[in-house]
Design a protein around this motif. Structure first.
Motif, PDB file in Angstrom:
ATOM      1  N   ARG A 153       0.828  -1.208   0.000  1.00  0.00           N
ATOM      2  CA  ARG A 153       0.000   0.000   0.000  1.00  0.00           C
ATOM      3  C   ARG A 153       0.857   1.250   0.000  1.00  0.00           C
ATOM      4  N   GLU A 154       1.981   1.222   0.714  1.00  0.00           N
ATOM      5  CA  GLU A 154       2.878   2.381   0.704  1.00  0.00           C
ATOM      6  C   GLU A 154       3.463   2.594  -0.686  1.00  0.00           C
ATOM      7  N   ILE A 155       3.721   1.512  -1.397  1.00  0.00           N
ATOM      8  CA  ILE A 155       4.222   1.642  -2.767  1.00  0.00           C
ATOM      9  C   ILE A 155       3.156   2.254  -3.665  1.00  0.00           C
ATOM     10  N   ASP A 156       1.897   1.880  -3.459  1.00  0.00           N
ATOM     11  CA  ASP A 156       0.798   2.482  -4.217  1.00  0.00           C
ATOM     12  C   ASP A 156       0.729   3.990  -3.969  1.00  0.00           C
ATOM     13  N   LEU A 158       3.178   5.907  -2.878  1.00  0.00           N
ATOM     14  CA  LEU A 158       4.388   6.530  -3.432  1.00  0.00           C
ATOM     15  C   LEU A 158       4.228   6.781  -4.931  1.00  0.00           C
ATOM     16  N   ALA A 159       3.661   5.816  -5.641  1.00  0.00           N
ATOM     17  CA  ALA A 159       3.436   5.989  -7.081  1.00  0.00           C
ATOM     18  C   ALA A 159       2.480   7.152  -7.340  1.00  0.00           C
ATOM     19  N   ALA A 160       1.467   7.285  -6.498  1.00  0.00           N
ATOM     20  CA  ALA A 160       0.512   8.387  -6.653  1.00  0.00           C
ATOM     21  C   ALA A 160       1.177   9.734  -6.397  1.00  0.00           C
ATOM     22  N   LEU A 161       2.075   9.776  -5.421  1.00  0.00           N
ATOM     23  CA  LEU A 161       2.822  11.003  -5.154  1.00  0.00           C
ATOM     24  C   LEU A 161       3.696  11.366  -6.352  1.00  0.00           C
ATOM     25  N   GLY A 162       4.171  10.338  -7.042  1.00  0.00           N
ATOM     26  CA  GLY A 162       5.040  10.573  -8.189  1.00  0.00           C
ATOM     27  C   GLY A 162       4.355  11.294  -9.338  1.00  0.00           C
ATOM     28  N   ILE A 163       3.046  11.208  -9.407  1.00  0.00           N
ATOM     29  CA  ILE A 163       2.317  11.932 -10.463  1.00  0.00           C
ATOM     30  C   ILE A 163       1.640  13.183  -9.923  1.00  0.00           C
ATOM     31  N   GLY A 164       1.975  13.531  -8.666  1.00  0.00           N
ATOM     32  CA  GLY A 164       1.511  14.800  -8.113  1.00  0.00           C
ATOM     33  C   GLY A 164       0.137  14.787  -7.494  1.00  0.00           C
ATOM     34  N   GLU A 165      -0.393  13.627  -7.171  1.00  0.00           N
ATOM     35  CA  GLU A 165      -1.723  13.579  -6.578  1.00  0.00           C
ATOM     36  C   GLU A 165      -1.712  14.106  -5.149  1.00  0.00           C
ATOM     37  N   THR A 166      -2.806  14.766  -4.754  1.00  0.00           N
ATOM     38  CA  THR A 166      -2.971  15.242  -3.386  1.00  0.00           C
ATOM     39  C   THR A 166      -3.437  14.092  -2.498  1.00  0.00           C
ATOM     40  N   ASN A 167      -3.422  14.320  -1.196  1.00  0.00           N
ATOM     41  CA  ASN A 167      -3.909  13.288  -0.279  1.00  0.00           C
ATOM     42  C   ASN A 167      -5.357  12.915  -0.584  1.00  0.00           C
ATOM     43  N   ALA A 168      -6.176  13.924  -0.872  1.00  0.00           N
ATOM     44  CA  ALA A 168      -7.589  13.668  -1.159  1.00  0.00           C
ATOM     45  C   ALA A 168      -7.744  12.831  -2.428  1.00  0.00           C
ATOM     46  N   ILE A 170      -5.498  10.759  -3.677  1.00  0.00           N
ATOM     47  CA  ILE A 170      -5.007   9.406  -3.384  1.00  0.00           C
ATOM     48  C   ILE A 170      -6.062   8.618  -2.614  1.00  0.00           C
ATOM     49  N   ALA A 171      -6.671   9.281  -1.631  1.00  0.00           N
ATOM     50  CA  ALA A 171      -7.691   8.618  -0.823  1.00  0.00           C
ATOM     51  C   ALA A 171      -8.855   8.145  -1.684  1.00  0.00           C
ATOM     52  N   ALA A 172      -9.293   8.995  -2.613  1.00  0.00           N
ATOM     53  CA  ALA A 172     -10.430   8.644  -3.463  1.00  0.00           C
ATOM     54  C   ALA A 172     -10.092   7.492  -4.406  1.00  0.00           C
ATOM     55  N   ARG A 173      -8.907   7.537  -5.001  1.00  0.00           N
ATOM     56  CA  ARG A 173      -8.556   6.527  -5.998  1.00  0.00           C
ATOM     57  C   ARG A 173      -8.243   5.179  -5.358  1.00  0.00           C
ATOM     58  N   LEU A 174      -7.606   5.197  -4.185  1.00  0.00           N
ATOM     59  CA  LEU A 174      -7.230   3.948  -3.534  1.00  0.00           C
ATOM     60  C   LEU A 174      -8.267   3.484  -2.504  1.00  0.00           C
ATOM     61  N   HIS A 175      -9.361   4.255  -2.393  1.00  0.00           N
ATOM     62  CA  HIS A 175     -10.446   3.908  -1.460  1.00  0.00           C
ATOM     63  C   HIS A 175      -9.927   3.812  -0.029  1.00  0.00           C
ATOM     64  N   LEU A 176      -9.212   4.864   0.369  1.00  0.00           N
ATOM     65  CA  LEU A 176      -8.651   4.939   1.710  1.00  0.00           C
ATOM     66  C   LEU A 176      -9.190   6.174   2.420  1.00  0.00           C
ATOM     67  N   GLY A 177      -9.141   6.164   3.720  1.00  0.00           N
ATOM     68  CA  GLY A 177      -9.482   7.360   4.473  1.00  0.00           C
ATOM     69  C   GLY A 177      -8.359   8.377   4.379  1.00  0.00           C
ATOM     70  N   VAL A 181      -4.167   7.906   4.483  1.00  0.00           N
ATOM     71  CA  VAL A 181      -3.203   8.367   3.482  1.00  0.00           C
ATOM     72  C   VAL A 181      -2.105   9.183   4.154  1.00  0.00           C
ATOM     73  N   LYS A 182      -2.493  10.084   5.047  1.00  0.00           N
ATOM     74  CA  LYS A 182      -1.498  10.895   5.751  1.00  0.00           C
ATOM     75  C   LYS A 182      -0.535  10.010   6.539  1.00  0.00           C
ATOM     76  N   THR A 183      -1.056   8.942   7.133  1.00  0.00           N
ATOM     77  CA  THR A 183      -0.213   8.018   7.880  1.00  0.00           C
ATOM     78  C   THR A 183       0.781   7.326   6.954  1.00  0.00           C
ATOM     79  N   HIS A 184       0.312   6.913   5.770  1.00  0.00           N
ATOM     80  CA  HIS A 184       1.207   6.271   4.801  1.00  0.00           C
ATOM     81  C   HIS A 184       2.298   7.231   4.338  1.00  0.00           C
ATOM     82  N   VAL A 185       1.921   8.485   4.088  1.00  0.00           N
ATOM     83  CA  VAL A 185       2.907   9.472   3.644  1.00  0.00           C
ATOM     84  C   VAL A 185       3.959   9.692   4.731  1.00  0.00           C
ATOM     85  N   ALA A 186       3.513   9.817   5.960  1.00  0.00           N
ATOM     86  CA  ALA A 186       4.455   9.998   7.068  1.00  0.00           C
ATOM     87  C   ALA A 186       5.399   8.804   7.182  1.00  0.00           C
TER      88      ALA A 186
END
Length: 211
Positions: A153-156, A158-168, A170-177, A181-186
């Protein structure tokens, strides 16, 4: 209230930024500085949540000031103000620890959003600026390997960050709260020994997660 310090050697730019910030109810300009040295002196006696930092200034430029600010106050958020001809300065500023990059001709709404995002722990940057930073990094750095400690999930994320996605996003696309997402980024910042989302985006590209 978000306390902001403006650092720019051009008085008109500082005046415009101050006027814009003072048009809001949640952002206050608590001080101004004309160069990096003055910024350090100002911050030693003034609380700030976010510093808007110009790059090209006399005496001490924005990159040097950013590095020194974060060495003294690691929790402070520095957003770089840049122009499109600042390619030689963007990557050093990133390496110094800037959390985001804002084009000087950005809209008023984008500027205010960037300040709020930075204060909330995010990394504001335009997609075109991120792309230029990544391209510059790839021209000077070799490919990298993902740390073995990353989860799937952290790799997922990271890939989203690589294309410039915001936390919101990422949350919507990966179906996460959003909190998840903030916890994964940290966790990614800790496991990869990086200091901000832009560095994570560069890492994602270097590791082949983004083409």
């Amino acid at each position: 209230m978000i306390d902001v310090v403006l650092v720019d050697d051009q008085e008109l730019i500082r005046a415009g930024l101050r006027m814009l910030c003072e048009s809001t109810e949640d952002i206050a300009v608590v001080a101004e500085a004309r160069d990096g040295r003055e910024a350090l002196s100002t911050l030693s006696r003034t609380h700030a949540d976010v510093v808007l930092m110009d790059l090209r200034m006399p005496r001490m430029n924005g990159t040097e000031a950013t590095r020194e600010i974060l060495a003294r106050w690691p929790a402070m958020r520095v957003v770089v103000l840049t122009t499109f001809d600042d390619d030689d300065h963007l990557f050093p500023a990133l390496s110094a620890g800037a959390c985001g990059f804002l084009i000087k001709d950005s809209s008023s709404g984008d500027l205010l959003t960037a300040i709020r995002l930075a204060a909330d722990g995010g990394s504001p940057f335009s997609p075109q600026t991120l792309r230029r930073i990544v391209d510059r990094a790839m021209s000077t750095q070799s490919r990298a390997e993902l740390p073995d400690t990353l989860t799937d999930r952290e790799i997922d994320v990271l890939a989203a960050l690589g294309i410039g996605e915001t936390n919101a996003e990422i949350a919507a696309r990966l179906h996460l709260g959003l909190t998840t997402v903030k916890t994964h980024v940290a966790s990614l910042l800790t496991k990869t020994d990086t200091t901000n989302r832009v560095q994570l985006a560069v890492l994602a590209v270097r590791c082949g997660l983004v083409t």
